[in-house]
Motif scaffolding. Structure first.
Motif, PDB file in Angstrom:
ATOM      1  N   VAL A   1      62.711  42.588  35.758  1.00 31.26           N
ATOM      2  CA  VAL A   1      61.287  42.863  35.597  1.00 31.26           C
ATOM      3  C   VAL A   1      60.688  43.332  36.922  1.00 31.26           C
ATOM      4  CG1 VAL A   1      59.025  41.871  35.074  1.00 31.26           C
ATOM      5  CG2 VAL A   1      61.023  41.278  33.674  1.00 31.26           C
ATOM      6  N   ASN A   2      60.928  42.574  37.973  1.00 31.62           N
ATOM      7  CA  ASN A   2      60.416  42.940  39.295  1.00 31.62           C
ATOM      8  C   ASN A   2      61.354  43.876  40.050  1.00 31.62           C
ATOM      9  OD1 ASN A   2      57.937  41.150  39.456  1.00 31.62           O
ATOM     10  ND2 ASN A   2      59.510  39.617  39.030  1.00 31.62           N
ATOM     11  N   GLU A   3      62.536  44.131  39.480  1.00 30.94           N
ATOM     12  CA  GLU A   3      63.551  45.021  40.051  1.00 30.94           C
ATOM     13  C   GLU A   3      63.900  44.618  41.484  1.00 30.94           C
ATOM     14  OE1 GLU A   3      62.019  48.992  39.380  1.00 30.94           O
ATOM     15  OE2 GLU A   3      62.892  49.012  37.360  1.00 30.94           O
ATOM     16  N   LEU A   4      64.343  43.367  41.596  1.00 35.09           N
ATOM     17  CA  LEU A   4      64.701  42.796  42.884  1.00 35.09           C
ATOM     18  C   LEU A   4      66.055  42.091  42.787  1.00 35.09           C
ATOM     19  CD1 LEU A   4      61.295  41.072  43.727  1.00 35.09           C
ATOM     20  CD2 LEU A   4      62.167  43.180  44.776  1.00 35.09           C
ATOM     21  N   VAL A   5      66.845  42.189  43.847  1.00 37.44           N
ATOM     22  CA  VAL A   5      68.033  41.363  43.979  1.00 37.44           C
ATOM     23  C   VAL A   5      67.577  39.982  44.451  1.00 37.44           C
ATOM     24  CG1 VAL A   5      70.289  41.108  45.071  1.00 37.44           C
ATOM     25  CG2 VAL A   5      69.395  43.394  44.610  1.00 37.44           C
ATOM     26  N   VAL A   6      68.060  38.939  43.781  1.00 34.67           N
ATOM     27  CA  VAL A   6      67.657  37.571  44.099  1.00 34.67           C
ATOM     28  C   VAL A   6      68.851  36.833  44.698  1.00 34.67           C
ATOM     29  CG1 VAL A   6      66.576  35.470  43.228  1.00 34.67           C
ATOM     30  CG2 VAL A   6      66.154  37.669  42.075  1.00 34.67           C
ATOM     31  N   ILE A   7      68.625  36.176  45.838  1.00 33.76           N
ATOM     32  CA  ILE A   7      69.701  35.456  46.517  1.00 33.76           C
ATOM     33  C   ILE A   7      69.240  34.042  46.828  1.00 33.76           C
ATOM     34  CG2 ILE A   7      71.355  35.478  48.422  1.00 33.76           C
ATOM     35  CD1 ILE A   7      69.261  38.542  48.053  1.00 33.76           C
ATOM     36  N   GLY A   8      70.069  33.066  46.481  1.00 32.56           N
ATOM     37  CA  GLY A   8      69.817  31.680  46.868  1.00 32.56           C
ATOM     38  C   GLY A   8      70.742  31.293  47.998  1.00 32.56           C
ATOM     39  N   LEU A   9      70.173  30.667  49.044  1.00 31.03           N
ATOM     40  CA  LEU A   9      70.953  30.358  50.247  1.00 31.03           C
ATOM     41  C   LEU A   9      70.831  28.899  50.644  1.00 31.03           C
ATOM     42  CD1 LEU A   9      69.391  33.425  51.166  1.00 31.03           C
ATOM     43  CD2 LEU A   9      71.428  33.215  52.562  1.00 31.03           C
ATOM     44  N   ARG A  10      71.838  28.469  51.345  1.00 29.41           N
ATOM     45  CA  ARG A  10      71.860  27.148  51.983  1.00 29.41           C
ATOM     46  C   ARG A  10      71.866  27.341  53.493  1.00 29.41           C
ATOM     47  NH1 ARG A  10      77.491  23.701  52.092  1.00 29.41           N
ATOM     48  NH2 ARG A  10      77.153  22.657  54.083  1.00 29.41           N
ATOM     49  N   SER A  11      71.136  26.493  54.190  1.00 28.34           N
ATOM     50  CA  SER A  11      71.166  26.500  55.641  1.00 28.34           C
ATOM     51  C   SER A  11      72.033  25.354  56.144  1.00 28.34           C
ATOM     52  CB  SER A  11      69.750  26.355  56.216  1.00 28.34           C
ATOM     53  OG  SER A  11      69.800  26.138  57.617  1.00 28.34           O
ATOM     54  N   ASP A  12      72.905  25.640  57.098  1.00 25.72           N
ATOM     55  CA  ASP A  12      73.713  24.573  57.684  1.00 25.72           C
ATOM     56  C   ASP A  12      72.860  23.592  58.480  1.00 25.72           C
ATOM     57  OD1 ASP A  12      76.035  25.458  56.585  1.00 25.72           O
ATOM     58  OD2 ASP A  12      76.769  26.485  58.363  1.00 25.72           O
ATOM     59  N   ARG A  13      71.612  23.966  58.785  1.00 29.63           N
ATOM     60  CA  ARG A  13      70.707  23.084  59.515  1.00 29.63           C
ATOM     61  C   ARG A  13      69.840  22.250  58.581  1.00 29.63           C
ATOM     62  NH1 ARG A  13      68.524  27.198  64.274  1.00 29.63           N
ATOM     63  NH2 ARG A  13      70.576  27.742  65.129  1.00 29.63           N
ATOM     64  N   GLY A  14      70.046  22.422  57.263  1.00 30.13           N
ATOM     65  CA  GLY A  14      69.242  21.713  56.285  1.00 30.13           C
ATOM     66  C   GLY A  14      68.301  22.653  55.564  1.00 30.13           C
ATOM     67  N   GLY A  15      68.072  22.380  54.285  1.00 26.42           N
ATOM     68  CA  GLY A  15      67.209  23.250  53.504  1.00 26.42           C
ATOM     69  C   GLY A  15      67.915  24.530  53.112  1.00 26.42           C
ATOM     70  N   GLY A  16      67.123  25.507  52.698  1.00 24.50           N
ATOM     71  CA  GLY A  16      67.681  26.779  52.270  1.00 24.50           C
ATOM     72  C   GLY A  16      66.581  27.776  52.022  1.00 24.50           C
TER      73      GLY A  16
END
Length: 315
Positions: A110-125
């Protein structure tokens, strides 16, 4: 000027074998398998295998038309490869230095976007959106808080559902995110309590399906319940997932919902949500958790041991 010489050790006689897979995806008759510093492209039409040189580990990938988008760890970056052009992979964007471990790549049509979920090694994402038209990377740090990774995403009808997990998978939130406004729509805080981190997520016909880390629970959420999002169904998946190889995932393809673990591939009935076994005893050797891809004809691709396999069946 410094000179660099690259030696292929196996070609010179060193012992070697297939490495554990990182990710898998399909574009037409080509199947991509992500590895360490390279991606193997299997051409099902002529049986050939070629290698794409991409620095780092391709943790996940997703095809949009004839373009494969691939997210890498160390260096943390987003790449594309246009399967039919014969050109080399192209670097699109680098993720922020501390946001270094991509877990999932999907497409918001719909928004024509690539979506990426990430993890941070320092905590959070982070929840990231890449616009293929403008080349802009939009980064939302810690959308589930500084103690949760963004473990999975599921775009549907202009909304991106996101699922998290604390380090160790002890618990996780589920939220709906509006990419156009750059803000959260709603959130369910740790709906499964301890041991309820979310490893798999998929949107299907107005419902949101997920799998908890460890694979013991399949759940179904109605995002549009009268009192807000609510859990409307749950199923036991323990027979499909071995405790020693957790982190199951879900994928939607050609009007069906599939689950994958390192042990088995299963299909989920879209009406009753009962899991149905398709293939067992895979013994798949994934480096960062199991993956599965669905092609345009509905065939599934995953690993059995360290071999790429195609799964088809007759109704």
């Amino acid at each position: 000027n410094d000179a660099v010489t690259v030696y292929e050790l196996v070609e010179t006689g060193a012992a070697g074998g297939a490495e554990a897979g990182q990710s898998v995806g399909t574009v037409g008759a080509k199947v991509y398998v992500g590895g360490n510093n390279s991606v193997a492209v299997h051409d099902l039409g002529n049986g050939s295998v070629s290698k794409l040189r991409i620095p780092g580990e391709v943790k996940d990938m997703f095809a949009v038309g004839n373009t494969m988008y691939m997210a890498t760890y160390a260096p943390a970056a987003l790449w594309e490869h246009r399967a039919l052009e014969g050109s080399p992979p192209r670097l699109l964007a680098r993720f922020p230095p501390s946001q270094n471990r991509p877990h999932v790549v999907r497409w918001d049509d719909v928004n024509e976007l690539v979506v990426i979920g990430l993890r941070s090694d320092r905590g959070g994402g982070s929840l990231c959106f890449f616009d293929p038209v403008t080349g802009e990377l939009i980064v939302h740090r810690d959308p589930l808080g500084s103690a949760q990774w963004v473990w999975n995403v599921a775009p549907a009808k202009g909304v991106v559902y996101i699922a998290g997990a604390n380090p160790g998978g002890r618990s996780g939130d589920i939220a709906a995110w509006d990419p156009a406004r750059g803000k959260e729509v709603w959130r369910m805080e740790a709906p499964f309590g301890e041991g309820g981190g979310i490893s798999g997520l998929a949107a299907f016909e107005g419902r949101l399906l997920g799998v908890t880390i460890g694979g013991s629970r399949l759940f179904v959420i109605d995002p549009h319940g009268a009192g807000g999002p609510e859990i409307v169904n749950q199923r036991d998946l323990s027979s499909f997932v071995h405790a020693s190889t957790p982190l199951p995932r879900l994928v939607v393809g050609r009007g069906a919902i599939y689950g994958i673990s390192s042990h088995a591939v299963f299909r989920i009935d879209p009406k009753t949500f009962e899991p149905e076994p398709l293939v067992s005893d895979l013994g798949a050797e994934w480096f960062s958790g199991p993956r599965v891809a669905v092609d345009d004809d509905g065939a599934l691709y995953t690993l059995k041991g360290r071999d790429l396999v195609r799964i088809r069946w007759k109704e």
